[in-house]
Design an enzyme around this catalytic site. Sequence first.
Site, PDB file in Angstrom:
ATOM      1  N   GLY A  43       0.810  -1.241   0.006  1.00  0.00           N
ATOM      2  CA  GLY A  43       0.020   0.024  -0.062  1.00  0.00           C
ATOM      3  C   GLY A  43       0.825   1.373   0.035  1.00  0.00           C
ATOM      4  N   ASP A  99       0.754   3.305   4.433  1.00  0.00           N
ATOM      5  CA  ASP A  99      -0.473   4.053   3.467  1.00  0.00           C
ATOM      6  C   ASP A  99      -1.125   4.644   4.513  1.00  0.00           C
ATOM      7  OD1 ASP A  99      -1.303   1.537   4.390  1.00  0.00           O
ATOM      8  OD2 ASP A  99      -2.034   0.917   2.464  1.00  0.00           O
ATOM      9  N   ASP A 102      -4.517   2.649  11.092  1.00  0.00           N
ATOM     10  CA  ASP A 102      -6.122   2.064  11.294  1.00  0.00           C
ATOM     11  C   ASP A 102      -6.065   1.675  12.874  1.00  0.00           C
ATOM     12  OD1 ASP A 102      -8.656   1.516  10.515  1.00  0.00           O
ATOM     13  OD2 ASP A 102      -8.334  -0.440  10.140  1.00  0.00           O
ATOM     14  N   VAL A 152     -11.368   3.620   2.408  1.00  0.00           N
ATOM     15  CA  VAL A 152     -10.732   4.405   1.017  1.00  0.00           C
ATOM     16  C   VAL A 152     -10.010   3.592   0.151  1.00  0.00           C
ATOM     17  CG1 VAL A 152     -11.198   6.478   2.570  1.00  0.00           C
ATOM     18  CG2 VAL A 152      -9.023   5.258   2.648  1.00  0.00           C
ATOM     19  N   ASP A 158      -5.844  -0.286  -1.817  1.00  0.00           N
ATOM     20  CA  ASP A 158      -6.596  -1.250  -2.521  1.00  0.00           C
ATOM     21  C   ASP A 158      -7.780  -1.713  -1.902  1.00  0.00           C
ATOM     22  OD1 ASP A 158      -5.254  -2.835  -0.648  1.00  0.00           O
ATOM     23  OD2 ASP A 158      -6.017  -4.791  -1.844  1.00  0.00           O
TER      24      ASP A 158
END
Length: 180
Positions: A43, A99, A102, A152, A158
């Site tokens: 990512g 990336d 979370d 997103v 992805d």
Amino acid sequence: MHDDIERVLFSEAQILSGIDRVAAEVTEAYTGRGFTVVSVLKGSCVFASDLIRRIPIPLELAFVSASSYGDGTESGPVQLSFFPTGQEIEGRNLLLVDDILDTGRTLSQLFAELLKRGAAEVRSCVFLDKPTRRAVDFQADFRCFEVEDLFVVGYGLDYAGRYRNLPFVGALHRAAFARD
Ligand code: 5GP
Ligand code: MG
């Protein structure tokens, strides 16, 4: 592919100006000290390649892969496979680049592992941050943008292996999820 996007959250121009800002912060933090950017595959490859080209001081580049066995939109337990060799880690100042931050599980596990393997220092730089989703106590040292709790895609991120090549970040239409 673009038709699958319901809403653009960050345009290409917004992304590049966010990266300019973070690249300046990273440059200031590492001026006069050698460091290695460790890009978390897959990512962060788009973000890392734009970021490093805006950092005008010496750096090295390494990659690490962290696979999560989630269901596609939720991250599960993380399995780490390391591309950096011992030499690339031992005694080095490492900047982990990912990336999106979370739950924080991926980066906190990578942090601990790199320190265990002898890194002198580990810091983190993330393209996106979803602070409301955090499951472990972890904060990025550098970040471009905060995002709401929304799945997103684009700019490296992805869904089911696709959309990484979109030049912007967007939210997918429900119909795009339903197709799989
Ligand atoms: P964490 O371990 O912090 O929960 O997970 C981070 C990883 O989960 C990211 O590197 C990314 O692969 C995946 N992830 C988390 N949120 C999103 C999202 O909104 N979109 C996409 N495409 N991947 C996400
Ligand atoms: Mg990832």
